[in-house]
Design a protein around this motif. Structure first.
Motif, PDB file in Angstrom:
ATOM      1  N   ASN A 185     -31.802 -54.093  20.846  1.00  0.00           N
ATOM      2  CA  ASN A 185     -31.563 -54.788  22.210  1.00  0.00           C
ATOM      3  C   ASN A 185     -30.324 -54.087  22.647  1.00  0.00           C
ATOM      4  OD1 ASN A 185     -32.236 -56.834  23.998  1.00  0.00           O
ATOM      5  ND2 ASN A 185     -31.074 -58.363  22.773  1.00  0.00           N
ATOM      6  N   GLY A 188     -28.432 -54.005  29.962  1.00  0.00           N
ATOM      7  CA  GLY A 188     -28.933 -53.715  31.024  1.00  0.00           C
ATOM      8  C   GLY A 188     -30.326 -54.560  31.355  1.00  0.00           C
ATOM      9  N   ASP A 189     -31.197 -53.646  32.019  1.00  0.00           N
ATOM     10  CA  ASP A 189     -32.433 -54.252  32.479  1.00  0.00           C
ATOM     11  C   ASP A 189     -33.241 -54.464  31.190  1.00  0.00           C
ATOM     12  OD1 ASP A 189     -31.500 -54.097  34.941  1.00  0.00           O
ATOM     13  OD2 ASP A 189     -32.557 -52.217  35.494  1.00  0.00           O
ATOM     14  N   SER A 190     -33.241 -53.786  30.049  1.00  0.00           N
ATOM     15  CA  SER A 190     -34.128 -53.921  29.091  1.00  0.00           C
ATOM     16  C   SER A 190     -33.609 -55.223  28.159  1.00  0.00           C
ATOM     17  CB  SER A 190     -34.123 -52.565  28.234  1.00  0.00           C
ATOM     18  OG  SER A 190     -32.886 -52.279  27.717  1.00  0.00           O
TER      19      SER A 190
END
Length: 277
Positions: A185, A188-190
């Motif tokens: 993990n 940011g966006d992910s």
């Protein structure tokens, strides 16, 4: 495991790869196919002007002599090795040869942090991985007694990775290795909350009919996360998925998959997603 392909360019790294293959051969009784791709200029092969047939013959004979000398190394004694020479570079041929001989594994050398470029110039190492339907082990260091007791497999647990996961499980079973699954993990966006991450993971494991546990490792990048998790858990090898024609880039975005192979201290094994050619 019955048949192993080892691309050879006479370098120290291809010798490291060959030693890993020999170790596996002795444990599983596998035959080794040593593959050398003769680096002739394509113009020399196709052009009728400027090149003499005797020059080609000389270069081919020279390569064959070096190949023969390489295969006379003491550590290859008592191991069945079948030499294969191709007179031009078409990297999809590695997969074609694997299919022809029903090989189970490709073992190839790499120069570590300098990238996968030394043995297979430019992006050719990725081309081999990209076209290979069977697992590819990338080796950077000498390993006289290659074994995998603990095997880490990292992916994003999207459903398209089910086939690669199945192949990784078979690989771990073959080595009688403990399989550690990890989801990295990153900010940011992910980024996923723990709840969302486990929702995705549980759906994946349900589809895979697997009771394996998955660790969630938080880190700044996927590359550092995979490597740090593997080192902290004493992994002997790292498995990552690859996406056919899109190579290592699909899950790992950009060159991260290649970076993992470059910077990992342990061998990296790639597993193809799906059945695409």
């Amino acid at each position: 495991m019955k048949k192993i392909i080892v691309p050879v360019d006479f370098s120290e790294q291809s010798e490291y790869a060959m030693k890993v293959a020999v170790s596996l051969s002795k444990k599983y009784g596998a035959e080794i196919f040593a593959l050398h791709m003769l680096e002739l200029n394509q113009a020399m092969i196709t052009s009728s002007e400027g090149y003499h047939p005797e020059q080609m013959v000389f270069l081919i004979k020279l390569a064959e002599k070096r190949f023969d000398d390489f295969l006379q190394k003491p550590f290859l004694k008592d191991v069945k090795v079948t030499p294969i020479i191709k007179h031009y570079k078409v990297f999809s041929e590695v997969n074609e040869i694997a299919k022809k001989h029903e090989a189970d594994l490709v073992v190839m050398g790499s120069h570590g942090a300098d990238g996968l470029s030394e043995i297979f110039i430019g992006s050719n190492a990725e081309k081999v991985v990209r076209t290979s339907d069977i697992p590819v082990i990338v080796v950077k260091e000498e390993m006289t007694d290659f074994k995998i007791d603990r095997f880490v497999f990292a992916c994003d647990f999207e459903l398209e990775n089910l086939s690669a996961f199945a192949r990784a499980k078979q690989f771990a079973k073959l080595f009688n290795a403990e399989l550690n699954l990890v989801y990295v993990n990153t900010p940011g966006d992910s980024f996923l909350s723990s709840a969302d991450a486990y929702k995705r993971i549980n759906k994946f494991l349900h589809e895979a009919k697997s009771t394996d546990e998955v660790s969630i490792h938080n880190d700044y990048t996927v590359e550092s996360g995979v490597i740090n998790y593997s080192e902290n858990n004493g992994a002997d090898a790292i498995g990552i998925p690859t996406h056919g024609r899109r190579g290592l880039a699909h899950f790992f975005m950009g060159s991260i998959g290649e970076d993992i192979a470059n910077h990992s201290k342990v061998p990296v094994i790639t597993f193809k997603i799906g059945d695409e050619q």
